[in-house]
Design a protein around this motif. Structure first.
Motif, PDB file in Angstrom:
ATOM      1  N   ALA A  82       0.834  -1.201   0.000  1.00  0.00           N
ATOM      2  CA  ALA A  82       0.000   0.000   0.000  1.00  0.00           C
ATOM      3  C   ALA A  82       0.869   1.251   0.000  1.00  0.00           C
ATOM      4  O   ALA A  82       1.979   1.258   0.546  1.00  0.00           O
ATOM      5  CB  ALA A  82      -0.919   0.008   1.216  1.00  0.00           C
ATOM      6  N   LEU A  83       0.347   2.299  -0.624  1.00  0.00           N
ATOM      7  CA  LEU A  83       1.020   3.595  -0.600  1.00  0.00           C
ATOM      8  C   LEU A  83       0.468   4.434   0.542  1.00  0.00           C
ATOM      9  O   LEU A  83      -0.739   4.405   0.815  1.00  0.00           O
ATOM     10  CB  LEU A  83       0.809   4.338  -1.921  1.00  0.00           C
ATOM     11  CG  LEU A  83       1.386   3.701  -3.186  1.00  0.00           C
ATOM     12  CD1 LEU A  83       1.058   4.576  -4.396  1.00  0.00           C
ATOM     13  CD2 LEU A  83       2.887   3.496  -3.061  1.00  0.00           C
ATOM     14  N   ASP A  84       1.345   5.162   1.185  1.00  0.00           N
ATOM     15  CA  ASP A  84       0.912   6.099   2.218  1.00  0.00           C
ATOM     16  C   ASP A  84      -0.064   7.103   1.610  1.00  0.00           C
ATOM     17  O   ASP A  84       0.162   7.634   0.519  1.00  0.00           O
ATOM     18  CB  ASP A  84       2.131   6.826   2.781  1.00  0.00           C
ATOM     19  CG  ASP A  84       1.759   7.917   3.750  1.00  0.00           C
ATOM     20  OD1 ASP A  84       1.599   7.624   4.938  1.00  0.00           O
ATOM     21  OD2 ASP A  84       1.607   9.076   3.294  1.00  0.00           O
ATOM     22  N   GLY A  88       2.128   9.214  -0.860  1.00  0.00           N
ATOM     23  CA  GLY A  88       2.040   8.491  -2.127  1.00  0.00           C
ATOM     24  C   GLY A  88       3.341   7.796  -2.477  1.00  0.00           C
ATOM     25  O   GLY A  88       3.977   7.156  -1.632  1.00  0.00           O
ATOM     26  N   THR A  89       3.779   7.960  -3.725  1.00  0.00           N
ATOM     27  CA  THR A  89       5.007   7.305  -4.186  1.00  0.00           C
ATOM     28  C   THR A  89       6.271   7.964  -3.643  1.00  0.00           C
ATOM     29  O   THR A  89       7.370   7.452  -3.850  1.00  0.00           O
ATOM     30  CB  THR A  89       5.065   7.307  -5.724  1.00  0.00           C
ATOM     31  OG1 THR A  89       4.940   8.656  -6.197  1.00  0.00           O
ATOM     32  CG2 THR A  89       3.946   6.464  -6.318  1.00  0.00           C
ATOM     33  N   ASN A 147      -0.440  15.136  -4.084  1.00  0.00           N
ATOM     34  CA  ASN A 147      -0.266  13.708  -4.349  1.00  0.00           C
ATOM     35  C   ASN A 147      -1.185  13.321  -5.503  1.00  0.00           C
ATOM     36  O   ASN A 147      -2.403  13.257  -5.337  1.00  0.00           O
ATOM     37  CB  ASN A 147      -0.608  12.895  -3.097  1.00  0.00           C
ATOM     38  CG  ASN A 147      -0.528  11.389  -3.339  1.00  0.00           C
ATOM     39  OD1 ASN A 147      -0.115  10.939  -4.404  1.00  0.00           O
ATOM     40  ND2 ASN A 147      -0.939  10.618  -2.343  1.00  0.00           N
ATOM     41  N   PRO A 148      -0.637  13.049  -6.695  1.00  0.00           N
ATOM     42  CA  PRO A 148      -1.488  12.763  -7.860  1.00  0.00           C
ATOM     43  C   PRO A 148      -2.272  11.460  -7.740  1.00  0.00           C
ATOM     44  O   PRO A 148      -3.218  11.238  -8.500  1.00  0.00           O
ATOM     45  CB  PRO A 148      -0.485  12.694  -9.020  1.00  0.00           C
ATOM     46  CG  PRO A 148       0.814  12.329  -8.379  1.00  0.00           C
ATOM     47  CD  PRO A 148       0.796  12.980  -7.030  1.00  0.00           C
ATOM     48  N   LEU A 149      -1.884  10.607  -6.794  1.00  0.00           N
ATOM     49  CA  LEU A 149      -2.572   9.327  -6.633  1.00  0.00           C
ATOM     50  C   LEU A 149      -3.549   9.333  -5.457  1.00  0.00           C
ATOM     51  O   LEU A 149      -4.000   8.277  -5.014  1.00  0.00           O
ATOM     52  CB  LEU A 149      -1.550   8.199  -6.450  1.00  0.00           C
ATOM     53  CG  LEU A 149      -0.673   7.901  -7.672  1.00  0.00           C
ATOM     54  CD1 LEU A 149       0.328   6.803  -7.355  1.00  0.00           C
ATOM     55  CD2 LEU A 149      -1.522   7.513  -8.875  1.00  0.00           C
ATOM     56  N   THR A 150      -3.881  10.525  -4.966  1.00  0.00           N
ATOM     57  CA  THR A 150      -4.867  10.618  -3.889  1.00  0.00           C
ATOM     58  C   THR A 150      -6.177   9.974  -4.326  1.00  0.00           C
ATOM     59  O   THR A 150      -6.700  10.272  -5.401  1.00  0.00           O
ATOM     60  CB  THR A 150      -5.119  12.085  -3.509  1.00  0.00           C
ATOM     61  OG1 THR A 150      -3.933  12.612  -2.905  1.00  0.00           O
ATOM     62  CG2 THR A 150      -6.267  12.201  -2.517  1.00  0.00           C
ATOM     63  N   VAL A 151      -6.703   9.090  -3.499  1.00  0.00           N
ATOM     64  CA  VAL A 151      -7.930   8.365  -3.849  1.00  0.00           C
ATOM     65  C   VAL A 151      -9.169   9.185  -3.511  1.00  0.00           C
ATOM     66  O   VAL A 151     -10.046   9.398  -4.349  1.00  0.00           O
ATOM     67  CB  VAL A 151      -7.978   7.006  -3.121  1.00  0.00           C
ATOM     68  CG1 VAL A 151      -9.293   6.287  -3.429  1.00  0.00           C
ATOM     69  CG2 VAL A 151      -6.794   6.138  -3.535  1.00  0.00           C
ATOM     70  N   PHE A 152      -9.250   9.653  -2.269  1.00  0.00           N
ATOM     71  CA  PHE A 152     -10.424  10.407  -1.821  1.00  0.00           C
ATOM     72  C   PHE A 152      -9.998  11.806  -1.377  1.00  0.00           C
ATOM     73  O   PHE A 152      -9.199  11.950  -0.452  1.00  0.00           O
ATOM     74  CB  PHE A 152     -11.119   9.694  -0.660  1.00  0.00           C
ATOM     75  CG  PHE A 152     -11.641   8.331  -1.008  1.00  0.00           C
ATOM     76  CD1 PHE A 152     -12.680   8.182  -1.911  1.00  0.00           C
ATOM     77  CD2 PHE A 152     -11.083   7.201  -0.435  1.00  0.00           C
ATOM     78  CE1 PHE A 152     -13.161   6.922  -2.238  1.00  0.00           C
ATOM     79  CE2 PHE A 152     -11.562   5.939  -0.748  1.00  0.00           C
ATOM     80  CZ  PHE A 152     -12.602   5.798  -1.656  1.00  0.00           C
ATOM     81  N   LYS A 153     -10.540  12.805  -2.018  1.00  0.00           N
ATOM     82  CA  LYS A 153     -10.205  14.189  -1.681  1.00  0.00           C
ATOM     83  C   LYS A 153     -11.269  14.747  -0.746  1.00  0.00           C
ATOM     84  O   LYS A 153     -12.058  15.619  -1.102  1.00  0.00           O
ATOM     85  CB  LYS A 153     -10.079  15.016  -2.956  1.00  0.00           C
ATOM     86  CG  LYS A 153      -8.941  14.535  -3.856  1.00  0.00           C
ATOM     87  CD  LYS A 153      -8.802  15.375  -5.112  1.00  0.00           C
ATOM     88  CE  LYS A 153      -7.646  14.871  -5.960  1.00  0.00           C
ATOM     89  NZ  LYS A 153      -7.451  15.677  -7.185  1.00  0.00           N
ATOM     90  N   THR A 154     -11.271  14.210   0.457  1.00  0.00           N
ATOM     91  CA  THR A 154     -12.249  14.608   1.468  1.00  0.00           C
ATOM     92  C   THR A 154     -11.554  14.822   2.806  1.00  0.00           C
ATOM     93  O   THR A 154     -10.482  14.266   3.064  1.00  0.00           O
ATOM     94  CB  THR A 154     -13.330  13.525   1.638  1.00  0.00           C
ATOM     95  OG1 THR A 154     -12.690  12.281   1.977  1.00  0.00           O
ATOM     96  CG2 THR A 154     -14.135  13.340   0.362  1.00  0.00           C
TER      97      THR A 154
END
Length: 222
Positions: A82-84, A88-89, A147-154
């Motif tokens: 998993a990525l932090d 992220g990366t 972080n371009p790989l952010t899943v949820f922007k909440t």
């Protein structure tokens, strides 16, 4: 004209049934979904969480760190990368090994889960952090806009629980997998009914437009 109208009605119903069956198949089986909650997997989720069932060497998709551990209810032997959620990366991958439903190792051991879903009942409130600094940043800001790989922007809810993997696993495993897609038999039955309706429509149309045979007139003797 009447015959054509009847045929068109049959065709429309048949196409609708076949289309619904095809839509169901694509929606529930044509795209990856999280087995725990049913959420469609986005490219960001795919990049953030790599879960492998060690028993079958099969990739299992997941939408968030919470569902990631809920998978253990059905897959007791997992290798997780998993990525932090903040870095992220830019940070090393978090590696979690689970065997027989129990945590064997977590690297780094400073890894924490932020389980905001315990308050909001939404996967969008879950995060995974590689260290205490990441925990503090995620609790304060919710996500990293850089972080371009952010899943949820909440934002995360107040009093979001912060747990180690070992602390979080029992409760999440007990919650288990809740998503149940429509069965393939159900989807196939919709398509088959549509095909049958189409065939009936074709035969009905042919029967309606079939020219009626002219009655033979008896010959009269002169």
């Amino acid at each position: 004209m009447k015959e054509k109208l009847v045929f068109v009605i049959f065709v429309v119903i048949a196409i609708a049934m076949i289309g619904i069956g095809g839509y169901y198949y694509y929606t529930y089986y044509g795209v990856p979904r999280c087995p725990a909650c049913g959420m469609i997997i986005t490219p960001e989720m795919d990049a953030n969480y790599k879960v492998i069932d060690v028993t079958t060497n099969q990739r299992i998709y997941t939408c968030c760190p919470g569902c990631m551990l809920r998978l253990v209810a059905a897959y007791p032997n997992l290798h997780i990368e998993a990525l932090d959620s903040w870095y992220g990366t830019a940070a090393p991958k978090i590696i979690i090994e689970i065997r027989n439903g129990s945590v064997i190792s977590v690297d780094p051991p400073t890894t924490r889960l932020l389980l905001g879903a315990a308050i909001t009942n939404s996967c969008s409130s879950n995060r995974i952090a590689i260290n205490e600094t990441s925990v503090e940043l995620l609790l304060k800001y919710g996500y990293n806009e850089n972080n371009p790989l952010t899943v949820f922007k909440t934002q995360l809810p107040a009093n979001t629980p912060v747990r180690t993997i070992e602390q979080a696993l029992p409760g999440l495993k007990a919650k288990g997998i809740a998503y149940v897609p429509p069965s393939m038999a159900f989807i196939a039955s919709i398509i088959i009914i549509g095909i049958i309706i189409l065939i009936i429509g074709i035969f009905t149309y042919k029967k309606l437009v079939k020219p009626m045979s002219k009655p033979t007139t008896p010959s009269t003797k002169l």
